[in-house]
Design a protein around this motif. Structure first.
Motif, PDB file in Angstrom:
ATOM      1  N   GLU A 148      31.865  20.356  72.535  1.00  0.00           N
ATOM      2  CA  GLU A 148      33.260  20.386  72.118  1.00  0.00           C
ATOM      3  C   GLU A 148      33.529  21.462  71.065  1.00  0.00           C
ATOM      4  OE1 GLU A 148      34.289  16.489  70.823  1.00  0.00           O
ATOM      5  OE2 GLU A 148      34.207  15.629  72.841  1.00  0.00           O
ATOM      6  N   PHE A 149      32.487  22.112  70.572  1.00  0.00           N
ATOM      7  CA  PHE A 149      32.642  23.133  69.547  1.00  0.00           C
ATOM      8  C   PHE A 149      32.991  24.470  70.205  1.00  0.00           C
ATOM      9  CE2 PHE A 149      30.228  21.413  65.622  1.00  0.00           C
ATOM     10  CZ  PHE A 149      30.701  20.131  65.871  1.00  0.00           C
ATOM     11  N   ASP A 150      34.226  24.594  70.621  1.00  0.00           N
ATOM     12  CA  ASP A 150      34.633  25.829  71.292  1.00  0.00           C
ATOM     13  C   ASP A 150      35.750  26.515  70.510  1.00  0.00           C
ATOM     14  OD1 ASP A 150      36.943  24.360  71.856  1.00  0.00           O
ATOM     15  OD2 ASP A 150      36.329  23.922  73.900  1.00  0.00           O
ATOM     16  N   GLN A 151      36.142  27.691  70.969  1.00  0.00           N
ATOM     17  CA  GLN A 151      37.129  28.495  70.254  1.00  0.00           C
ATOM     18  C   GLN A 151      38.491  27.811  70.185  1.00  0.00           C
ATOM     19  OE1 GLN A 151      36.103  31.609  68.884  1.00  0.00           O
ATOM     20  NE2 GLN A 151      37.968  31.271  67.697  1.00  0.00           N
ATOM     21  N   ALA A 152      38.890  27.148  71.252  1.00  0.00           N
ATOM     22  CA  ALA A 152      40.204  26.495  71.275  1.00  0.00           C
ATOM     23  C   ALA A 152      40.299  25.392  70.230  1.00  0.00           C
ATOM     24  CB  ALA A 152      40.477  25.931  72.676  1.00  0.00           C
ATOM     25  N   ARG A 153      39.246  24.588  70.137  1.00  0.00           N
ATOM     26  CA  ARG A 153      39.238  23.516  69.143  1.00  0.00           C
ATOM     27  C   ARG A 153      39.217  24.093  67.734  1.00  0.00           C
ATOM     28  NH1 ARG A 153      37.641  17.904  69.177  1.00  0.00           N
ATOM     29  NH2 ARG A 153      37.472  18.155  71.424  1.00  0.00           N
ATOM     30  N   TYR A 154      38.400  25.116  67.540  1.00  0.00           N
ATOM     31  CA  TYR A 154      38.332  25.749  66.222  1.00  0.00           C
ATOM     32  C   TYR A 154      39.701  26.301  65.819  1.00  0.00           C
ATOM     33  CZ  TYR A 154      37.133  29.008  62.510  1.00  0.00           C
ATOM     34  OH  TYR A 154      37.104  29.684  61.312  1.00  0.00           O
ATOM     35  N   ASP A 155      40.366  26.981  66.733  1.00  0.00           N
ATOM     36  CA  ASP A 155      41.674  27.568  66.440  1.00  0.00           C
ATOM     37  C   ASP A 155      42.688  26.491  66.054  1.00  0.00           C
ATOM     38  OD1 ASP A 155      40.620  30.031  67.040  1.00  0.00           O
ATOM     39  OD2 ASP A 155      41.502  30.155  69.032  1.00  0.00           O
ATOM     40  N   ALA A 156      42.663  25.360  66.742  1.00  0.00           N
ATOM     41  CA  ALA A 156      43.603  24.284  66.448  1.00  0.00           C
ATOM     42  C   ALA A 156      43.355  23.694  65.063  1.00  0.00           C
ATOM     43  CB  ALA A 156      43.499  23.194  67.514  1.00  0.00           C
ATOM     44  N   ILE A 157      42.094  23.448  64.738  1.00  0.00           N
ATOM     45  CA  ILE A 157      41.759  22.885  63.427  1.00  0.00           C
ATOM     46  C   ILE A 157      42.200  23.832  62.320  1.00  0.00           C
ATOM     47  CG2 ILE A 157      39.846  22.261  61.890  1.00  0.00           C
ATOM     48  CD1 ILE A 157      38.352  21.262  64.395  1.00  0.00           C
ATOM     49  N   VAL A 158      41.886  25.104  62.478  1.00  0.00           N
ATOM     50  CA  VAL A 158      42.209  26.097  61.454  1.00  0.00           C
ATOM     51  C   VAL A 158      43.715  26.230  61.271  1.00  0.00           C
ATOM     52  CG1 VAL A 158      42.155  28.573  60.945  1.00  0.00           C
ATOM     53  CG2 VAL A 158      40.083  27.397  61.711  1.00  0.00           C
ATOM     54  N   THR A 159      44.443  26.250  62.371  1.00  0.00           N
ATOM     55  CA  THR A 159      45.902  26.410  62.294  1.00  0.00           C
ATOM     56  C   THR A 159      46.522  25.305  61.462  1.00  0.00           C
ATOM     57  OG1 THR A 159      46.024  27.545  64.422  1.00  0.00           O
ATOM     58  CG2 THR A 159      48.036  26.472  63.634  1.00  0.00           C
ATOM     59  N   TYR A 160      46.155  24.074  61.735  1.00  0.00           N
ATOM     60  CA  TYR A 160      46.771  22.953  61.028  1.00  0.00           C
ATOM     61  C   TYR A 160      46.181  22.731  59.636  1.00  0.00           C
ATOM     62  CZ  TYR A 160      49.271  21.631  65.243  1.00  0.00           C
ATOM     63  OH  TYR A 160      50.113  21.634  66.321  1.00  0.00           O
ATOM     64  N   LYS A 161      44.875  22.875  59.517  1.00  0.00           N
ATOM     65  CA  LYS A 161      44.229  22.528  58.253  1.00  0.00           C
ATOM     66  C   LYS A 161      44.380  23.606  57.187  1.00  0.00           C
ATOM     67  CE  LYS A 161      39.758  21.010  56.392  1.00  0.00           C
ATOM     68  NZ  LYS A 161      38.352  20.679  56.706  1.00  0.00           N
ATOM     69  N   THR A 162      44.472  24.864  57.592  1.00  0.00           N
ATOM     70  CA  THR A 162      44.451  25.950  56.610  1.00  0.00           C
ATOM     71  C   THR A 162      45.621  26.908  56.718  1.00  0.00           C
ATOM     72  OG1 THR A 162      42.030  25.888  56.558  1.00  0.00           O
ATOM     73  CG2 THR A 162      43.086  27.873  55.722  1.00  0.00           C
ATOM     74  N   ALA A 163      45.898  27.402  57.915  1.00  0.00           N
ATOM     75  CA  ALA A 163      46.811  28.537  58.065  1.00  0.00           C
ATOM     76  C   ALA A 163      48.224  28.246  57.576  1.00  0.00           C
ATOM     77  CB  ALA A 163      46.841  28.990  59.525  1.00  0.00           C
ATOM     78  N   TYR A 164      48.744  27.066  57.914  1.00  0.00           N
ATOM     79  CA  TYR A 164      50.129  26.777  57.549  1.00  0.00           C
ATOM     80  C   TYR A 164      50.330  26.757  56.040  1.00  0.00           C
ATOM     81  CZ  TYR A 164      51.979  25.767  62.208  1.00  0.00           C
ATOM     82  OH  TYR A 164      52.425  25.876  63.510  1.00  0.00           O
ATOM     83  N   TYR A 165      49.500  26.030  55.311  1.00  0.00           N
ATOM     84  CA  TYR A 165      49.768  25.902  53.877  1.00  0.00           C
ATOM     85  C   TYR A 165      49.275  27.096  53.071  1.00  0.00           C
ATOM     86  CZ  TYR A 165      45.244  24.716  51.667  1.00  0.00           C
ATOM     87  OH  TYR A 165      43.984  24.755  51.126  1.00  0.00           O
ATOM     88  N   SER A 166      48.268  27.794  53.574  1.00  0.00           N
ATOM     89  CA  SER A 166      47.716  28.906  52.806  1.00  0.00           C
ATOM     90  C   SER A 166      48.540  30.182  52.943  1.00  0.00           C
ATOM     91  CB  SER A 166      46.274  29.189  53.245  1.00  0.00           C
ATOM     92  OG  SER A 166      45.428  28.115  52.917  1.00  0.00           O
ATOM     93  N   PHE A 167      49.141  30.397  54.109  1.00  0.00           N
ATOM     94  CA  PHE A 167      49.831  31.660  54.347  1.00  0.00           C
ATOM     95  C   PHE A 167      51.310  31.492  54.684  1.00  0.00           C
ATOM     96  CE2 PHE A 167      45.466  32.808  54.495  1.00  0.00           C
ATOM     97  CZ  PHE A 167      45.427  34.115  54.050  1.00  0.00           C
ATOM     98  N   TYR A 168      51.618  30.549  55.562  1.00  0.00           N
ATOM     99  CA  TYR A 168      53.022  30.383  55.938  1.00  0.00           C
ATOM    100  C   TYR A 168      53.835  29.735  54.819  1.00  0.00           C
ATOM    101  CZ  TYR A 168      57.130  28.339  58.179  1.00  0.00           C
ATOM    102  OH  TYR A 168      58.415  27.967  58.470  1.00  0.00           O
ATOM    103  N   LEU A 169      53.307  28.698  54.190  1.00  0.00           N
ATOM    104  CA  LEU A 169      54.060  27.944  53.189  1.00  0.00           C
ATOM    105  C   LEU A 169      54.593  28.808  52.045  1.00  0.00           C
ATOM    106  CD1 LEU A 169      55.164  25.287  52.094  1.00  0.00           C
ATOM    107  CD2 LEU A 169      52.898  24.804  51.136  1.00  0.00           C
ATOM    108  N   PRO A 170      53.793  29.689  51.421  1.00  0.00           N
ATOM    109  CA  PRO A 170      54.340  30.499  50.330  1.00  0.00           C
ATOM    110  C   PRO A 170      55.546  31.335  50.745  1.00  0.00           C
ATOM    111  CG  PRO A 170      51.950  30.646  50.363  1.00  0.00           C
ATOM    112  CD  PRO A 170      52.348  29.941  51.622  1.00  0.00           C
ATOM    113  N   VAL A 171      55.480  31.924  51.918  1.00  0.00           N
ATOM    114  CA  VAL A 171      56.576  32.768  52.387  1.00  0.00           C
ATOM    115  C   VAL A 171      57.782  31.911  52.766  1.00  0.00           C
ATOM    116  CG1 VAL A 171      57.288  34.436  54.144  1.00  0.00           C
ATOM    117  CG2 VAL A 171      55.019  34.596  53.117  1.00  0.00           C
ATOM    118  N   ALA A 172      57.541  30.776  53.411  1.00  0.00           N
ATOM    119  CA  ALA A 172      58.643  29.889  53.788  1.00  0.00           C
ATOM    120  C   ALA A 172      59.403  29.411  52.553  1.00  0.00           C
ATOM    121  CB  ALA A 172      58.109  28.692  54.576  1.00  0.00           C
ATOM    122  N   LEU A 173      58.675  29.070  51.496  1.00  0.00           N
ATOM    123  CA  LEU A 173      59.336  28.628  50.270  1.00  0.00           C
ATOM    124  C   LEU A 173      60.177  29.748  49.663  1.00  0.00           C
ATOM    125  CD1 LEU A 173      56.473  26.589  48.529  1.00  0.00           C
ATOM    126  CD2 LEU A 173      58.442  25.703  49.809  1.00  0.00           C
ATOM    127  N   ALA A 174      59.651  30.965  49.650  1.00  0.00           N
ATOM    128  CA  ALA A 174      60.396  32.101  49.112  1.00  0.00           C
ATOM    129  C   ALA A 174      61.639  32.388  49.958  1.00  0.00           C
ATOM    130  CB  ALA A 174      59.497  33.335  49.045  1.00  0.00           C
TER     131      ALA A 174
END
Length: 329
Positions: free
Chosen positions: A176-202
């Motif tokens: 189950e350790f494939d690229q699709a699963r990794y991409d999904a985990i990263v998108t929700y766990k890290t990408a939104y709050y680390s990069f999108y959130l600061p810009v969205a707030l501004a």
């Protein structure tokens, strides 16, 4: 001009006093509780690089196209510190779930002798501080509801990502350790709050939070967040813990990290057997021995070279940005 960490840091003590005043006056909390809350804030929120928080200030200045007034600086920095509060909440819980020992060069909060599992209650208090500060400083702002909803939405995305990560870790199924699963985990766990959130707030703060602007920001910034996590996974294994500020735990925890996904793509049957026997198998063998075997395998496979040769590069993002910026359809 990018704001300095020192200037940004001057805002936090003001916010701590705001929180103490709100809690004392509105909720009439006992002094013992207030002192514990302040200790929790000071230990877990400060001491990081604050890249997420600083990005709110810098993005606000870029969007307005001028230097910020003192009020604008304070308000954008306050929003930035709210992201740091969200980050602190997440890290306190993440360290407990991962059994981590250090964070930012010091023992994890739950590892403090007088804390322990009280940290499970401290974490949501850190998140609740966000909404206390939003109400105090932004209740009259036109985008108040958008700001509140954005924090709620992104917090839930982090929790979804953490759930997916923990479920994957628990199953310990390398298939189950494939690229699709990794991409999904990263998108929700890290990408939104680390990069999108600061810009969205501004964007919301400056009155530019239109659906089109937010969507365009999301497309670029989530991809950047993915790259950030790839870097983090690489450093978890290859960086000096003294420099990184924490001891990597991805291998003993059995995380679906970028390194193990790449290893599974490239491995021989024999190498896969080594991974299956040692990756995340804390109960079956000595943790350090298992971890060393996986690290040696990564080195033998040249995954550090794969990271530098095949990992995402700056050109990926500039090319992507050029494609979507100013598009008409």
């Amino acid at each position: 001009m990018a704001t300095s960490l020192a200037k940004f840091g001057e805002v936090f003590p003001i916010l701590v006093e705001d929180l103490k005043s709100i809690c004392a006056e509105q909720d009439n909390l006992p002094d013992q509780v207030l002192q514990w809350f302040e200790k929790t804030l000071q230990y877990n929120v400060v001491g990081g690089k604050c890249n997420r928080g600083l990005s709110v200030v810098d993005t606000t200045q870029i969007l307005l196209g001028r230097d910020l007034t003192s009020a604008e600086y304070f308000e954008s920095a306050t929003l930035g510190w709210m992201i740091e509060l969200l980050q602190a909440m997440f890290l306190v819980l993440d360290d407990i779930m991962d059994g981590s020992t250090t964070r930012r060069g010091q023992p994890c909060w739950y590892r403090q002798p007088d804390v322990g599992m009280m940290a499970v209650n401290d974490a949501p208090m850190l998140e609740s501080a966000i909404y206390l500060l939003l109400k105090k400083h932004f209740r009259a702002h036109p985008a108040y509801l958008d700001l509140v909803e954005t924090f709620h939405e992104v917090a839930f995305q982090i929790e979804v990502g953490q759930t997916y990560d923990m479920l994957t870790e628990r199953r310990q199924n390398l298939d189950e350790f494939d690229q699709a699963r990794y991409d999904a985990i990263v998108t929700y766990k890290t990408a939104y709050y680390s990069f999108y959130l600061p810009v969205a707030l501004a964007l919301h703060y400056t009155g530019r939070g239109t659906p089109g602007n937010l969507q365009q920001a999301k497309e670029v910034l989530v991809a950047m967040g993915h790259y950030f996590q790839v870097q983090d996974d690489y450093l978890d294994n290859f960086a000096d813990p003294a420099v990184l500020g924490k001891i990597g735990t991805d291998i003993p925890d059995g995380k679906c990290s970028w390194l193990v996904v790449q290893a599974l793509k490239l491995c021989t049957d024999e190498q896969r057997a080594v991974l299956k026997t040692n990756y995340g198998r804390v109960a079956e063998c000595d943790t350090k021995v298992c971890e060393r075997r996986v690290k040696d395998l990564y080195a033998d496979m040249g995954l550090d070279r794969v990271y530098y040769d095949e990992g995402l590069r700056k050109g990926v993002f500039t090319a992507f940005l050029e494609k979507i910026y100013g598009r008409k359809k």
